[in-house]
Design an enzyme around this catalytic site. Structure first.
Site, PDB file in Angstrom:
ATOM      1  N   GLU B  52       0.765  -0.978   0.203  1.00 32.94           N
ATOM      2  CA  GLU B  52      -0.315   0.271   0.048  1.00 32.94           C
ATOM      3  C   GLU B  52       0.890   1.100  -0.186  1.00 32.94           C
ATOM      4  OE1 GLU B  52      -0.563  -2.626   2.106  1.00 32.94           O
ATOM      5  OE2 GLU B  52      -2.581  -2.942   1.390  1.00 32.94           O
ATOM      6  N   PHE B 114     -12.122  -7.067  13.743  1.00 35.00           N
ATOM      7  CA  PHE B 114     -10.222  -7.878  12.713  1.00 35.00           C
ATOM      8  C   PHE B 114      -9.712  -6.586  11.692  1.00 35.00           C
ATOM      9  CE2 PHE B 114      -9.192  -9.890   9.003  1.00 35.00           C
ATOM     10  CZ  PHE B 114      -7.721 -10.548   9.171  1.00 35.00           C
ATOM     11  N   GLN B 115      -8.844  -6.375  11.332  1.00 34.61           N
ATOM     12  CA  GLN B 115      -8.060  -5.093  10.819  1.00 34.61           C
ATOM     13  C   GLN B 115      -8.855  -3.863  11.176  1.00 34.61           C
ATOM     14  OE1 GLN B 115      -8.939  -7.227   6.668  1.00 34.61           O
ATOM     15  NE2 GLN B 115      -6.137  -8.196   6.795  1.00 34.61           N
ATOM     16  N   LYS B 164     -17.578  -0.030   6.101  1.00 33.29           N
ATOM     17  CA  LYS B 164     -18.389  -1.181   5.308  1.00 33.29           C
ATOM     18  C   LYS B 164     -19.913  -1.816   4.790  1.00 33.29           C
ATOM     19  CE  LYS B 164     -17.127  -5.678   3.790  1.00 33.29           C
ATOM     20  NZ  LYS B 164     -16.657  -7.273   4.179  1.00 33.29           N
ATOM     21  N   MET B 476      24.767   8.203   2.273  1.00 37.20           N
ATOM     22  CA  MET B 476      24.442   9.710   2.903  1.00 37.20           C
ATOM     23  C   MET B 476      24.559   9.959   4.535  1.00 37.20           C
ATOM     24  SD  MET B 476      24.287  12.476   2.359  1.00 37.20           S
ATOM     25  CE  MET B 476      22.664  12.957   0.856  1.00 37.20           C
TER      26      MET B 476
END
Lengths: 80, 561
Positions: B52, B114-115, B164, B476
């Protein structure tokens, strides 16, 4: 220096969180806080927040608060 | 009115905003929207990223070239939290992106379902605006509001979280409420300030223009050129301002900041009037603030009034859009020529060339240098490619030595300095600008942060050229340890995998370049290849980027060695 912030905003969830986040970013503690809807028709809330802050930082902070999308007006004055 | 689901309302709302590309990754809590998306396969290109974070960076890269918000869409919980780095990156660099996240059902909110992740709570500090939709009827208005906020004023990322059940819920699609009122600041002294700015510039002996990302964001490239040409003003760019003025322009003097050019930094402290436009005096530009241009009268123009007087106090602080402001200012500017003053920049250029640039651009022996790779790419593409650079030494070298000739040609992570930015950002850039040559220049460390997006490049058949400047180090950090930490090299060496085999696995043609003689022909083959191509170029491992303003030093303490 002790300051009082007067902020008007849309009465929407998350606005207090966003403003408090701007204070947290600079590690500013909230001394007192009052929030109330003052205009039912337009859903406008009023915040009164007391904080301690160095004077040179106050003008910068109020602009960052004023920049928040939900905020319609932000000002500050020195606490008596 | 016919009822449709929230998911269908979301698709209709996105189409109304002109969305034709979505970078995303499906999952449980966004499945109703993905189901609705199935019916729009012909009008919306969905790009399936491999992580993502890649969706957010791809949306950024897309936005930079498309000139409209990039859109990414992911599921709840880990899908949403994986976006955070990209959102924070877009916030720092004022890039408009619209993120859509699925959320658990309204009933399950706050139950550690969940999630479930409290994504509004997580992203509030790094978004311009965010909102959770729990009811389908809100969708048309909230989507319109999100796009408006992302693209108005100082641009930035917004996030819409949709439960949802709101995606399933039937609603009447009412898009009549499109008006979004945002407060606007009217400055009653604007005209007065404009004339004061013009007077200061007209009377200046050593005027100096500093420009940043605001020029590209407001598409003010031609206004900037006309303005400096009329006044004969030398102009220097920030990292994100690069390519808004062609490097070959006679009034362009170089890049500002920590690894910018010698003259532009040195002479910041010699100018008498500085006009800073579309830039925010980032600490990488100013160095030590108390030693920054104390002699100069500063005119600061920015679209975000919170940036005015934030870091450097301005003599004249103007809240304005760069394009409108420059168009209004130029008529008041007197035609002048500051050749003696510009000559001082050129003198410093000469010194920088002798001490730093010549040796790294045209080395005769030893290992390949990053600078010569960038020089060859620049010559072979005539400065017209889109360079997408990651973060680190290679980013500074690409910024310093690519000869940008066209606008919107340097895409990189500036404010947040996000390693792993370039590969996914190049995906978005190539999709937004299919006719442009997109070249990702990436360090070996940065590449390994998001290399899974090679899968996206393969699946989408994108013609992206990837150059890994491989020094087997976090260069760097290594440079800082050498210079400031007594050569105590703490965890900066990397045992790298065989990048060619990785590219092979993704069916991306590739070459390993270890020797100077094979470099130019390999670049030729890469550029003439039809599809994507990866070059793993072994460069000197202990190279340092100069000039450099050490941390805590003033701009005029910039070092050449």
């Amino acid at each position: 220096m002790k300051y009082i912030l007067n902020i008007k905003s849309e009465n929407a969830p998350g606005t207090l969180y966003r403003i408090a986040g701007l204070l947290l970013r600079k590690k500013i503690n909230i001394e007192s806080l009052h929030v109330k809807e003052i205009d039912r028709k337009h859903h406008i809330s009023h915040f009164t927040i007391e904080i301690f802050l160095a004077p040179h930082l106050m003008a910068k902070l109020i602009k960052q608060i004023d920049r928040v999308v939900e905020v319609t007006h932000a000002e500050y004055h020195r606490a008596p | 009115m016919e009822k449709i689901t929230g998911a269908q309302a979301l698709m209709k709302s996105l189409l109304r905003e002109g969305v034709d590309t979505i970078f995303g990754y499906p999952g449980g809590a966004i499945m109703p929207v993905y189901d609705a998306l199935y019916d729009y396969k012909d009008s919306v290109r969905h790009v399936l990223v491999r992580h993502e974070q890649g969706a957010a960076h791809a949306a950024e890269g897309y936005s930079r070239l498309a000139g409209k918000p990039g859109v990414c869409m992911v599921t709840s919980g880990p899908g949403a939290t994986n976006l955070v780095t990209g959102i924070a990156d877009a916030m720092c660099d004022s890039i408009p992106i619209v993120c859509i996240t699925g959320q658990v059902t309204g009933e399950a909110l706050g139950t550690d379902a969940f999630q479930e992740a409290p994504i509004i709570g997580i992203v509030t500090p790094v978004t311009k605006w965010c909102y959770q939709i729990t009811n389908a009827a809100e969708i048309p208005h909230i989507v319109a509001k999100a796009f408006h906020i992302a693209t108005s004023g100082r641009k930035g990322p917004v996030l819409i979280d949709i439960t949802k059940d709101a995606q399933f819920e039937l609603c009447e699609y009412d898009d009549s409420i499109q008006t979004v009122m945002l407060k606007s600041k009217h400055d009653p002294y604007y005209q007065k300030k404009l004339k004061r700015a013009a007077a200061l510039l007209n009377n200046a002996k050593r005027p100096y223009v500093l420009f940043g990302h605001g020029i590209a964001l407001s598409k003010a490239e031609s206004e900037l050129a006309q303005f400096i040409e009329k006044g004969g003003f030398p102009a220097a760019s920030t990292l994100l301002g690069l390519s808004s003025l062609p490097k070959s322009h006679q009034l362009y003097v170089g890049m500002l900041g920590m690894h910018g050019n010698y003259g532009p930094n040195k002479l910041t402290n010699k100018a008498d009037v500085i006009l800073a436009i579309g830039m925010r005096f980032d600490d990488r530009v100013t160095g030590k603030i108390s030693a920054y241009a104390p002699q100069a009268k500063i005119i600061h123009v920015d679209i975000d009034y919170a940036e005015l007087d934030k870091v450097i106090p301005a003599e004249v602080a103007i809240h304005a859009d760069a394009k409108e402001f420059l168009a209004q200012l130029t008529p008041f500017i007197k035609s002048k020529n500051h050749s003696a003053w510009i000559g001082r920049f050129r003198k410093y250029d000469e010194e920088e060339r002798k001490v730093v640039a010549d040796a790294e651009l045209y080395p005769k022996s030893g290992e390949i240098r990053m600078a010569e790779v960038v020089r060859l790419v620049s010559e072979k593409t005539k400065g017209r490619a889109v360079i997408v650079a990651d973060v680190g030494q290679h980013q500074m070298v690409a910024a310093r030595y690519y000869g940008f000739e066209t606008p919107d040609s340097y895409i990189t992570s500036g404010g947040l300095g996000t390693m792993g930015f370039a590969l996914p950002a190049s995906v978005g850039a190539k999709i937004a600008g299919p006719s442009r040559e997109v070249i990702a220049i990436i360090g070996d460390g940065s590449f390994q942060m998001t290399l899974q997006e090679l899968g996206t490049i393969m699946q989408e058949k994108l013609s992206i050229k990837i150059i890994i400047l491989n020094n087997r180090h976090l260069g760097m950090v290594r440079q800082w340890q050498e210079m400031f930490f007594e050569e105590r090299y703490s965890f900066v060496h990397m045992e790298n995998p065989n990048f060619n085999k990785i590219a092979d696995a993704y069916s991306i043609p590739n070459e390993l370049v270890q020797d100077r003689r094979t470099l130019s022909p390999a670049l030729e083959r890469m550029l003439s290849a039809k599809g994507s191509y990866l070059l793993d170029v072994m460069v000197r491992r202990d190279e340092n980027v100069f000039p450099m303003i050490a941390s805590g030093a003033g701009v005029d303490e910039i070092r050449l060695t």
